[in-house]
Design a protein around this motif. Structure first.
Motif, PDB file in Angstrom:
ATOM      1  N   PHE A   1     -12.802  -6.819  -1.678  1.00 28.67           N
ATOM      2  CA  PHE A   1     -12.249  -5.114  -1.636  1.00 28.67           C
ATOM      3  C   PHE A   1     -10.913  -5.111  -2.289  1.00 28.67           C
ATOM      4  O   PHE A   1     -10.803  -4.298  -3.092  1.00 28.67           O
ATOM      5  CB  PHE A   1     -12.006  -4.885  -0.214  1.00 28.67           C
ATOM      6  CG  PHE A   1     -13.023  -4.110   0.396  1.00 28.67           C
ATOM      7  CD1 PHE A   1     -13.404  -2.677   0.303  1.00 28.67           C
ATOM      8  CD2 PHE A   1     -13.907  -4.597   1.396  1.00 28.67           C
ATOM      9  CE1 PHE A   1     -14.515  -2.271   0.801  1.00 28.67           C
ATOM     10  CE2 PHE A   1     -15.113  -4.078   1.972  1.00 28.67           C
ATOM     11  CZ  PHE A   1     -15.236  -2.780   1.637  1.00 28.67           C
TER      12      PHE A   1
ATOM     13  N   TYR B   1      -5.521  -8.937   7.871  1.00 25.34           N
ATOM     14  CA  TYR B   1      -4.509  -8.548   8.997  1.00 25.34           C
ATOM     15  C   TYR B   1      -5.283  -9.185  10.225  1.00 25.34           C
ATOM     16  O   TYR B   1      -5.080  -9.726  11.142  1.00 25.34           O
ATOM     17  CB  TYR B   1      -4.281  -7.261   9.253  1.00 25.34           C
ATOM     18  CG  TYR B   1      -3.422  -7.038  10.221  1.00 25.34           C
ATOM     19  CD1 TYR B   1      -2.184  -7.573  10.750  1.00 25.34           C
ATOM     20  CD2 TYR B   1      -3.863  -6.080  11.365  1.00 25.34           C
ATOM     21  CE1 TYR B   1      -1.699  -7.188  11.956  1.00 25.34           C
ATOM     22  CE2 TYR B   1      -3.274  -5.728  12.488  1.00 25.34           C
ATOM     23  CZ  TYR B   1      -2.230  -6.473  12.799  1.00 25.34           C
ATOM     24  OH  TYR B   1      -1.499  -6.243  14.001  1.00 25.34           O
ATOM     25  N   LEU B   2      -6.596  -8.769  10.243  1.00 23.84           N
ATOM     26  CA  LEU B   2      -7.628  -9.100  11.294  1.00 23.84           C
ATOM     27  C   LEU B   2      -7.839 -10.308  11.426  1.00 23.84           C
ATOM     28  O   LEU B   2      -7.800 -11.198  12.577  1.00 23.84           O
ATOM     29  CB  LEU B   2      -8.860  -8.649  11.229  1.00 23.84           C
ATOM     30  CG  LEU B   2      -9.185  -6.974  11.494  1.00 23.84           C
ATOM     31  CD1 LEU B   2     -10.395  -6.335  11.238  1.00 23.84           C
ATOM     32  CD2 LEU B   2      -8.636  -6.765  12.932  1.00 23.84           C
TER      33      LEU B   2
ATOM     34  N   ILE C   1      -6.656  -5.426   2.938  1.00 25.18           N
ATOM     35  CA  ILE C   1      -5.499  -5.835   3.533  1.00 25.18           C
ATOM     36  C   ILE C   1      -5.884  -5.707   5.145  1.00 25.18           C
ATOM     37  O   ILE C   1      -5.428  -6.636   5.895  1.00 25.18           O
ATOM     38  CB  ILE C   1      -4.378  -4.955   3.387  1.00 25.18           C
ATOM     39  CG1 ILE C   1      -3.794  -5.132   1.986  1.00 25.18           C
ATOM     40  CG2 ILE C   1      -3.062  -5.317   4.412  1.00 25.18           C
ATOM     41  CD1 ILE C   1      -2.587  -4.088   1.570  1.00 25.18           C
ATOM     42  N   GLY C   2      -6.562  -4.728   5.441  1.00 22.89           N
ATOM     43  CA  GLY C   2      -6.959  -4.702   6.936  1.00 22.89           C
ATOM     44  C   GLY C   2      -7.787  -5.795   7.417  1.00 22.89           C
ATOM     45  O   GLY C   2      -7.436  -6.590   8.473  1.00 22.89           O
ATOM     46  N   PHE C   3      -8.705  -6.358   6.581  1.00 22.68           N
ATOM     47  CA  PHE C   3      -9.421  -7.573   7.066  1.00 22.68           C
ATOM     48  C   PHE C   3      -8.546  -8.758   6.983  1.00 22.68           C
ATOM     49  O   PHE C   3      -8.580  -9.646   7.817  1.00 22.68           O
ATOM     50  CB  PHE C   3     -10.570  -7.605   5.859  1.00 22.68           C
ATOM     51  CG  PHE C   3     -11.831  -7.065   6.212  1.00 22.68           C
ATOM     52  CD1 PHE C   3     -12.610  -7.401   7.254  1.00 22.68           C
ATOM     53  CD2 PHE C   3     -12.090  -6.016   5.448  1.00 22.68           C
ATOM     54  CE1 PHE C   3     -13.836  -6.618   7.634  1.00 22.68           C
ATOM     55  CE2 PHE C   3     -13.398  -5.107   5.712  1.00 22.68           C
ATOM     56  CZ  PHE C   3     -14.097  -5.608   6.729  1.00 22.68           C
TER      57      PHE C   3
ATOM     58  N   ILE D   1      -9.618   5.959  -4.015  1.00 25.95           N
ATOM     59  CA  ILE D   1     -10.526   5.134  -3.840  1.00 25.95           C
ATOM     60  C   ILE D   1     -10.107   3.687  -3.865  1.00 25.95           C
ATOM     61  O   ILE D   1     -10.341   2.891  -3.191  1.00 25.95           O
ATOM     62  CB  ILE D   1     -11.813   5.380  -4.602  1.00 25.95           C
ATOM     63  CG1 ILE D   1     -12.269   6.790  -4.324  1.00 25.95           C
ATOM     64  CG2 ILE D   1     -13.032   4.241  -4.469  1.00 25.95           C
ATOM     65  CD1 ILE D   1     -13.551   7.176  -5.209  1.00 25.95           C
TER      66      ILE D   1
ATOM     67  N   THR E   1      -7.596   2.962  -1.324  1.00 24.85           N
ATOM     68  CA  THR E   1      -8.206   2.764   0.222  1.00 24.85           C
ATOM     69  C   THR E   1      -8.823   1.462   0.368  1.00 24.85           C
ATOM     70  O   THR E   1      -8.944   0.776   1.247  1.00 24.85           O
ATOM     71  CB  THR E   1      -9.357   3.720   0.395  1.00 24.85           C
ATOM     72  OG1 THR E   1      -8.654   5.105   0.048  1.00 24.85           O
ATOM     73  CG2 THR E   1      -9.855   3.670   1.826  1.00 24.85           C
ATOM     74  N   PHE E   2      -9.617   0.997  -0.950  1.00 20.91           N
ATOM     75  CA  PHE E   2     -10.225  -0.305  -1.038  1.00 20.91           C
ATOM     76  C   PHE E   2      -9.073  -1.453  -1.000  1.00 20.91           C
ATOM     77  O   PHE E   2      -9.520  -2.207   0.197  1.00 20.91           O
ATOM     78  CB  PHE E   2     -10.714  -0.543  -2.422  1.00 20.91           C
ATOM     79  CG  PHE E   2     -12.345  -0.198  -2.352  1.00 20.91           C
ATOM     80  CD1 PHE E   2     -12.665   1.196  -2.179  1.00 20.91           C
ATOM     81  CD2 PHE E   2     -13.072  -0.993  -2.710  1.00 20.91           C
ATOM     82  CE1 PHE E   2     -13.981   1.619  -2.193  1.00 20.91           C
ATOM     83  CE2 PHE E   2     -14.572  -0.755  -2.993  1.00 20.91           C
ATOM     84  CZ  PHE E   2     -14.954   0.594  -2.575  1.00 20.91           C
TER      85      PHE E   2
ATOM     86  N   PHE F   1       0.885  -1.108   0.061  1.00 23.72           N
ATOM     87  CA  PHE F   1      -0.014  -0.055   0.090  1.00 23.72           C
ATOM     88  C   PHE F   1       0.960   1.408  -0.054  1.00 23.72           C
ATOM     89  O   PHE F   1       0.397   2.279  -0.725  1.00 23.72           O
ATOM     90  CB  PHE F   1      -0.934   0.071   1.228  1.00 23.72           C
ATOM     91  CG  PHE F   1      -1.544   1.367   1.487  1.00 23.72           C
ATOM     92  CD1 PHE F   1      -2.722   1.775   0.788  1.00 23.72           C
ATOM     93  CD2 PHE F   1      -1.374   1.990   2.522  1.00 23.72           C
ATOM     94  CE1 PHE F   1      -3.033   3.173   0.856  1.00 23.72           C
ATOM     95  CE2 PHE F   1      -1.832   3.208   2.908  1.00 23.72           C
ATOM     96  CZ  PHE F   1      -2.675   3.511   2.190  1.00 23.72           C
TER      97      PHE F   1
ATOM     98  N   VAL G   1      -6.433  -1.045   0.949  1.00 24.08           N
ATOM     99  CA  VAL G   1      -6.115  -1.082   2.495  1.00 24.08           C
ATOM    100  C   VAL G   1      -7.112  -1.644   3.243  1.00 24.08           C
ATOM    101  O   VAL G   1      -6.852  -2.500   4.212  1.00 24.08           O
ATOM    102  CB  VAL G   1      -5.811   0.113   3.067  1.00 24.08           C
ATOM    103  CG1 VAL G   1      -5.172   0.165   4.311  1.00 24.08           C
ATOM    104  CG2 VAL G   1      -5.374   1.304   2.256  1.00 24.08           C
ATOM    105  N   VAL G   2      -8.485  -1.518   3.091  1.00 25.71           N
ATOM    106  CA  VAL G   2      -9.430  -2.158   3.643  1.00 25.71           C
ATOM    107  C   VAL G   2      -9.060  -3.504   3.627  1.00 25.71           C
ATOM    108  O   VAL G   2      -9.339  -4.549   4.626  1.00 25.71           O
ATOM    109  CB  VAL G   2     -10.807  -1.633   3.086  1.00 25.71           C
ATOM    110  CG1 VAL G   2     -11.816  -2.615   3.681  1.00 25.71           C
ATOM    111  CG2 VAL G   2     -11.154  -0.158   3.522  1.00 25.71           C
TER     112      VAL G   2
END
Lengths: 126, 517, 488
Positions: free
Chosen positions: B219, B189-190, B185-187, B176, B179-180, B141, B182-183
C-alpha cells in the motif's frame, strides 16, 4: 465461526475501499467522484478504529474496577483523518463549482469534449 | 534554551505561522513580504540544521521532541543527513521561487487573489518541510495532506480553465495516493503498536515476515508512487504542470515529487530495512522496469509535445525514472545517484520552468489573441497564450538570456559533463557496473539521447526558425530573470564542484544502507 | 609555481578574449584587434611552457573536484604541448584569414562567430592540457557544443541539417561509447589520470582490453574513424574559417590527439600488444575508402573533407602499430596535417571569396588569376601526398619506419597505396588550375586574388608547411619525449 466474526470488520473495510475506488473510476460526474472518494476514505476510518475496540473495554479513564480499556490513539488519529477528509471534500466541491462556472458542465466527457474542441479550433485557426 | 536547539520546530513553525498571517493581512504586497521572509528564515534554519548534522558522527541524528513528550509516545522530529539535504532543497527552492513569484503572478493571477496565493504557498512549504522532518508515521500523512491540499489550490489558480480540471484530477489521484499511504501506515500500526518510525523499525524486526507487513509495504509503495509520479501512475502530472501558474510549476517540479521520493526512501531504508524490501521481494525488478519505462516512454512522449511546459513536464516523469532507477539498485552508489538527482534535477527543472514563466509573461503582455474566458474578473492582459512551439519561433532574438538559460539547464537534463545531470549519470552507471548489468549501462546512455532530442527541438525552433516580422528584443523582467539564472548557475556549479551535493548524498546513502541492514 | 599560472593563463586568456570580443561588438576593427591580440598573447604564453616541458617538467594545475577523487586537473606533457602549440599558433593565422573572409563575404553575426571561435580555442587548449580522462571528456563535449553555432552559422535549413548530423554523431558516439569507457576505466583502475605506461591494472584479459579500446576509438567520434565519419562532410556547410578550425586547428585534432593520448597514457603500449589488429584493419580501410570517395567528389571542400577523414586514420593507424617510432610519427602527423590542410582550406575559401567557385570542375586556369593562392594550394597538396622536403614527408617517413620495424607489411602497403590515391585526387586539381585554359564562362567574369589578409594567411601557412621541415626539431623532440615517457 469466531474467525469469520473476527474478519467481519476487515470485510467491510475492503468492501468500502473497493466500492469507493470503483465509483471514482466508473463515474464521470465530478460530484459522484467526490462521493466515491468519501466512501473510499471512510474505509480507512474503519480500518483504524475497529482494532482499537476491545470487547468489554471501556473508555481509557483509570477508575477502580476497570481493567480493560480501549485504545484511544486510533480515535485521535481518525479524528485528524476525518478533518483532512472534510477539507478534501470541501476543496473538491469548490473546484467542481468553479469547473461548472467555466465549462457549464460537471460531466467529465463533456468537459473533455470542450477541451478537444478548443484544441481543434486553435489548430485550424493557427 | 538556545535557539539552536529549537531549529527543528522553527523549520516548520515559521512558514506555518506565515500562512494565516498572509490571509489576515489581505494585501498582496504585505503577504509577499511575510511569506518571503518566512521562506528565507526557513532556508537559514535548514542551513543551520545541515551544519548541526554535519558535526554529528555518522549514523546519528538530531532528535527533537515536540512539547517535550518523549518518543515513542510524543511526536519526534528527526533530522539526519538525508533529511537535512531535502530540507535544504525544499526551503532553498522556496527562497528562490518566492521573489520570482511577485513579478510572475502579476501577469497570471488576478490581483485580489495574490494574498491567498502566498498563503497557499506558505502552507505548501510547511507541508513539504514537515513531511521531511517528522519522525512520526501519521504525522507524515497529515503534512502530506497539508501540502497536497494547498497544491491543488495553487494549481487551480492557473489562468487557463483547464487548470481547474487538472487540479481536480490531481485531487482525486492525490487523495487516493494519500489514502493508500494511511492504509499502509494503519497496517504498520496494527502490527507494531507504534507510530514512531525509529521505534517501528525496531519492532518490525520481530514480525517481518507476517503478511500484514507485506500488505503495508504494498500500500505504501503504490500510494507514494502515485505522489512521486512513478510511471505509469504519472497521469496527473503533465496537466498539473502545464496549466499551473509558472512559479507554482517550478516549485512543484523541484520539490513535491522529490519529497515523495524522500518518503519512499525513508520507509524502505529506515522502517522496513533493505533486506525485506530489496532481497525478499521482487521489488527491485519491478522498480527497475517501471523506471526504464519512464525513462524511455515519458521522454519519448516529451519529444512530440507542442507545448513547451508540457514537454518539460513529461521530461520530469522521465527524470523521476532516473531517481527510482537508482533506488532499484539497492546499493550505496545507486542510492547516492537517487539522492543527488533529487537536487540536480530539481534545480535544473525549476530553472527551466522559471524561464518558461518569463516567456509566458512576455507573451501575456505581447499578445492576447487567445484570451480564454475565465470568471472572477480576470483582467484581459492577465490571460496569455500557451507557450506552443509555433509561437517560440526565433525566440532567441527576442529573449536571448532566457533561451540560453533553458539550453544550459537542458544540457543538465541530457547529462552533459560540467552540468549537474552528469554527476547523477556517473553514479548510476557505476552502480550498474558494480552489479555487472552491462546492458543497463547502454540503456541509461541511450535514454539520455532522447533528452538530446527534446532539448534540441527547442533549440532549433528558438534559434533557427525565423522570428515573426517586427519582433524586437523583449527580455523577461529582471525580477524573474535573476532568480531563474541563479538556478541555472547552480546547475553548472553543482556539475563542477560537488563537495556539497555528492558529499552529503554519499554520507546520507552510507548512513541509510548501514542503518537499514 | 610559475608554470601553474601559465596553464591558467592559457585557459583563461581566450575566455577573456571572448568577453572582450563580445563587448566590442559595435566596433568591428576593435573587435578584430581584440581577437588578434588575444591570439598572439596566447601563443606567446603557450610558448613559455615549451622549454620547461622539453626540460622534462610536467606542470600541473588542479581546479575543482566534480566527483570525489576525480578533480578537473591539467598536466602539460609533450603531446599536449604539441597540440597546444598548433591550436594557439594557427589561431593567429586563422584570425587574420577570418577577417578577410568574413568581411569579404559580408557574413552576418560576426561577433558571435569570433566569440565562439575564441571559446572553442579555450576548449581545445583545455583538452590539450587535460590531466585526466574526466577533464578530457568534459572539454571534449564543451568543444562539440561550442562549435555547433559555428557549424550552423549560416542559419539556413541546410546548415540546420548539417548541424544535426554534426551534433548527433559527435554527441551520440561520445555519450554511448566514450562515457562508459571513461567510467569503466575509473571503475577498474580507480583513477583516470594520464600516466606514462598506462593506468589499467595488470592482467586484464585481452578481450576486455579490446572492447574497451573499441569503446574509446569509436567514442572519440572527432577522430572520424569509419563508420562515424559522416559529421565531417556534413559540417562543410560552415564558413571556410570554421572548416579550417574543424579540420586543422581544433576539432579533428582534438580527436586524434585524444586517441594517441588514450593509447599512450591510459592503455600503455605494452598493455595493448596484440589487441590492436582490428583497429589497424579499420583504420586502413578508412584511409583507402575515404581516399576513393575523395577521388570522386567534385565539390572542392567535400574532397578536402574526405581527405581529412583519410589523413586522420593515418594517425590512428600509426598509433595502433604501437611501435615507438610510429607513435612519434603519429604525433608529427598531427602537426603536418594541420599545416597542410589549413593551407588547402584557406585556398578553397579564397577561391570562393574571389571567384565564387566551389567545384573542382570549375577551376580551369584559375592558377593564372590567383597565383599566390594556387601556389600555396600546390604546396599544401604536395605536403599531404608526402613529397620531400615538405613536412608531410617527415611524418610519413616515421610511420613507415615504424611499420617496417615491426614487420607490418599490410600497413606499409596501405600507406603506399593511399599515397598514390592522394596524388590521384590532388594532382588533377593542380593540373586544371595551371595547365588548362580558362573556360569561356570564367573568362567572362574577371577576378583577381582574394582580399589581402587572406592571401597573407595562405602564404604564411604554405611557407610554414615548406620550412617546418627545417624547424621540426622542437616538434620532433616533443614527439620523442612522448614515446620515451610512454614506453619506459
Amino acid at each position: 465461526m469466531s474467525t469469520l466474526a473476527g474478519y467481519f470488520s476487515y470485510a467491510v473495510t475492503i468492501f468500502l475501499l473497493v466500492a469507493g475506488l470503483f465509483i471514482i473510476i466508473a463515474r464521470g460526474n465530478l460530484i459522484k467522484k467526490m462521493v466515491g472518494l468519501g466512501i473510499f476514505q471512510t474505509s480507512v476510518y474503519l480500518l483504524y478504529i475497529a482494532p482499537g475496540k476491545l470487547v468489554g473495554g471501556t473508555a481509557p479513564i483509570i477508575a477502580p474496577g476497570f481493567h480493560v480499556y480501549s485504545n484511544p490513539l486510533p480515535h485521535v488519529l481518525i479524528l485528524t483523518a476525518i478533518v483532512v477528509g472534510v477539507a478534501t471534500l470541501a476543496l473538491g466541491l469548490a473546484l467542481a463549482v468553479r469547473i461548472h462556472e467555466a465549462y457549464g458542465s460537471i460531466e467529465e466527457d463533456e468537459i473533455l469534449e470542450q477541451d478537444n474542441a478548443d484544441a481543434g479550433s486553435k489548430e485550424r485557426g493557427g | 534554551m538556545s535557539i539552536a536547539a529549537q531549529l527543528p520546530a522553527l523549520q516548520v513553525a515559521l512558514p506555518l505561522l506565515a500562512a494565516p498571517l498572509a490571509v489576515l493581512l489581505r494585501h498582496g504586497g504585505l503577504a509577499f513580504a511575510v511569506v518571503t521572509a518566512a521562506a528565507w528564515a526557513a532556508f537559514a534554519v535548514a542551513i543551520g540544521l545541515w551544519l548541526q548534522v554535519g558535526q554529528l558522527e555518522a549514523g546519528a541524528a538530531i532528535s527533537y521532541h515536540i512539547g517535550s513528550w518523549a518518543p515513542p509516545w510524543g511526536i519526534e522530529y528527526r533530522v539526519d543527513r538525508l533529511a537535512s539535504f531535502v530540507l535544504l532543497l525544499v526551503s532553498g527552492m522556496a527562497a528562490v521561487v518566492l521573489p520570482y513569484s511577485r513579478a510572475s503572478i502579476l501577469r497570471e493571477i488576478p490581483r485580489d487573489l495574490h494574498y491567498l496565493y502566498y498563503a497557499m504557498f506558505a502552507l505548501c512549504l510547511t507541508g513539504l518541510l514537515g513531511i521531511t522532518i517528522t519522525g512520526d508515521a501519521f504525522n507524515i500523512f497529515v503534512f502530506l495532506e497539508i501540502s497536497s491540499l494547498s497544491t491543488y489550490v495553487l494549481i487551480a489558480l492557473g489562468r487557463d480553465r483547464r487548470a481547474l480540471t487538472a487540479a481536480f484530477q490531481y485531487l482525486i489521484m492525490g487523495s487516493i495516493g494519500a489514502t493508500f499511504i494511511v492504509v499502509g501506515i494503519g497496517f504498520l500500526y496494527l502490527m507494531t503498536g507504534t507510530l514512531n518510525l525509529a521505534d517501528m523499525a525496531v519492532r518490525l524486526r520481530e514480525v517481518e515476515s507476517h503478511r500484514p507487513v507485506l500488505v503495508a509495504l504494498a500500500f505504501l509503495t503504490v500510494g507514494i508512487s502515485l505522489k512521486l509520479a512513478l510511471f505509469p501512475l504519472h497521469q496527473w502530472l503533465p496537466n498539473a504542470y502545464t496549466y499551473a501558474p509558472s512559479a507554482v510549476t517550478a516549485f512543484l517540479a523541484a520539490t513535491a515529487t522529490k519529497v515523495a521520493v524522500y518518503v519512499l526512501i525513508r520507509f524502505y531504508y529506515s522502517v522496513f530495512g533493505d533486506s525485506l524490501v530489496f532481497h525478499d521481494l521482487p521489488l527491485p525488478q519491478i522498480m527497475l522496469w517501471l523506471s526504464l519505462m519512464a525513462m524511455f516512454g515519458a521522454s519519448f512522449v516529451a519529444i512530440f509535445q507542442n507545448n513547451l511546459k508540457r514537454l518539460f513536464a513529461y521530461s520530469s516523469v522521465g527524470q523521476i525514472g532516473y531517481i527510482t532507477l537508482g533506488l532499484s539498485f539497492a546499493s550505496v552508489n545507486g542510492l547516492t545517484a537517487s539522492v543527488v538527482h533529487l537536487l540536480n534535477h530539481g534545480v535544473a527543472k525549476a530553472a527551466i520552468f522559471l524561464l518558461i514563466g518569463g516567456i509566458v509573461a512576455r507573451m501575456a503582455t505581447a499578445a492576447n489573441r487567445d484570451a480564454v474566458p475565465m470568471l472572477r474578473g480576470v483582467p484581459a492582459d492577465a490571460v496569455s497564450p500557451e507557450p506552443t512551439f509555433d509561437r517560440l519561433a526565433g525566440l532567441s532574438k527576442r529573449m536571448p538570456l532566457t533561451c540560453f538559460g533553458i539550453v544550459i539547464a537542458g544540457l543538465s537534463l541530457i547529462g552533459v559533463p560540467g552540468t549537474a545531470g552528469f554527476v547523477t549519470k556517473w553514479y548510476l552507471i557505476i552502480a550498474a557496473m558494480e552489479q555487472g548489468q552491462w546492458w543497463l549501462v547502454g540503456v541509461i546512455l541511450l535514454s539520455s539521447l532522447l533528452a538530446v532530442a527534446y532539448v534540441w527541438r527547442f533549440v532549433e525552433v528558438a534559434y533557427f526558425r525565423a522570428a515573426p516580422e517586427g519582433s524586437e528584443k523583449n527580455e523577461a523582467p529582471l525580477a524573474m530573470l535573476i532568480p531563474a539564472w541563479l538556478l541555472v548557475i547552480a546547475t553548472l556549479w553543482f556539475g563542477l564542484d560537488t563537495s556539497f551535493t555528492v558529499g552529503t548524498a554519499l554520507d546520507a546513502a552510507q548512513e541509510l544502507v548501514k542503518n537499514g541492514r | 609555481m610559475n608554470t601553474e599560472y601559465l596553464i591558467l593563463a592559457a585557459l583563461v586568456l581566450p575566455l577573456l578574449g571572448a568577453i572582450g570580443i563580445a563587448l566590442a561588438h559595435r566596433a568591428p576593427n576593435l573587435r578584430e584587434g581584440v581577437t588578434l591580440a588575444t591570439a598572439v598573447a596566447l601563443f606567446v604564453g603557450v610558448c613559455q611552457l615549451l622549454d620547461p616541458v622539453l626540460a622534462g617538467a610536467r606542470p600541473e594545475l588542479v581546479l575543482l573536484e566534480p566527483l570525489p577523487g576525480l578533480p578537473i586537473a591539467f598536466r602539460v606533457e609533450p603531446l599536449g604541448m604539441l597540440f597546444a602549440l598548433i591550436a594557439s599558433g594557427l589561431w593567429i593565422v586563422n584570425s587574420v584569414y577570418s577577417i578577410g573572409y568574413m568581411r569579404g563575404n559580408k557574413e552576418k553575426h560576426q561577433t558571435r562567430f569570433y566569440v565562439c571561435f575564441a571559446l572553442s580555442i579555450a576548449a581545445a587548449l583545455a583538452i590539450a592540457f587535460a590531466g585526466n580522462l574526466l577533464t578530457l571528456f568534459l572539454f571534449y563535449e564543451v568543444l562539440t557544443l561550442i562549435t555547433y553555432p559555428l557549424v550552423t552559422h549560416a542559419g539556413t535549413e541546410k546548415a540546420k541539417q548539417g548541424g544535426r548530423t554534426y551534433l548527433a554523431i559527435l554527441m551520440g558516439t561520445s555519450v554511448l561509447f566514450l562515457l562508459p569507457a571513461v567510467i569503466y576505466t575509473w571503475y577498474v583502475a580507480g583513477t583516470t589520470d594520464f600516466r606514462p605506461g598506462g593506468i589499467l591494472p595488470a592482467g586484464m584479459e585481452t578481450g576486455t582490453v579490446m572492447v574497451l579500446l573499441a569503446l574509446f576509438m569509436f567514442g572519440i567520434g572527432k577522430a572520424a574513424l569509419m563508420p562515424f565519419h559522416r559529421w565531417l562532410p556534413a559540417a562543410m556547410v560552415a564558413p571556410t574559417p570554421v572548416s579550417a578550425l574543424l579540420h586543422a586547428v581544433a576539432v579533428v585534432k582534438a580527436g586524434v590527439f585524444s586517441v594517441v593520448k588514450v593509447i599512450v597514457y591510459v592503455f600503455g603500449l605494452d598493455t595493448l600488444a596484440g589487441a590492436t589488429d582490428w583497429l589497424i584493419g579499420i583504420a586502413g580501410f578508412t584511409i583507402i575508402a575515404a581516399s576513393v570517395v575523395a577521388l570522386h567528389a567534385d565539390n572542392l571542400k567535400r574532397r578536402l573533407a574526405y581527405s581529412t577523414v583519410s589523413q586522420l586514420s593515418y594517425v590512428i593507424l600509426a598509433a595502433a602499430i604501437l611501435a615507438p617510432l610510429s607513435v612519434a610519427g603519429a604525433a608529427l602527423h598531427i602537426v603536418a596535417h594541420a599545416f597542410g590542410k589549413i593551407t588547402l582550406f584557406f585556398a578553397a575559401g579564397a577561391i570562393y571569396t574571389a571567384a565564387h567557385k566551389t567545384e573542382v570542375s570549375q577551376l580551369d586556369g584559375i592558377g593564372r588569376r590567383m597565383p599566390w593562392t594556387m601556389g600555396a594550394f600546390a604546396i599544401g597538396a604536395l605536403s599531404l601526398i608526402g613529397i620531400p622536403p615538405l613536412v608531410g614527408f617527415v611524418s610519413k617517413w616515421y610511420m613507415m619506419s615504424g611499420a617496417l620495424a615491426t614487420d607490418r607489411f599490410f600497413v606499409a602497403a596501405v600507406i603506399l597505396a593511399s599515397t598514390l590515391l592522394n596524388a590521384a585526387y590532388f594532382l588533377p586539381i593542380l593540373h586544371r588550375a595551371f595547365f588548362r585554359p580558362l573556360s569561356a564562362e570564367a573568362a567572362a567574369h574577371p577576378h583577381g586574388e582574394a582580399p589581402l589578409p587572406m592571401v597573407i594567411a595562405i602564404v604564411f601557412t604554405a611557407a610554414a608547411t615548406t620550412f617546418a621541415f627545417l624547424f621540426t626539431d622542437d616538434f620532433l623532440r616533443l614527439a620523442q619525449a612522448l614515446v620515451a615517457g610512454g614506453a619506459p
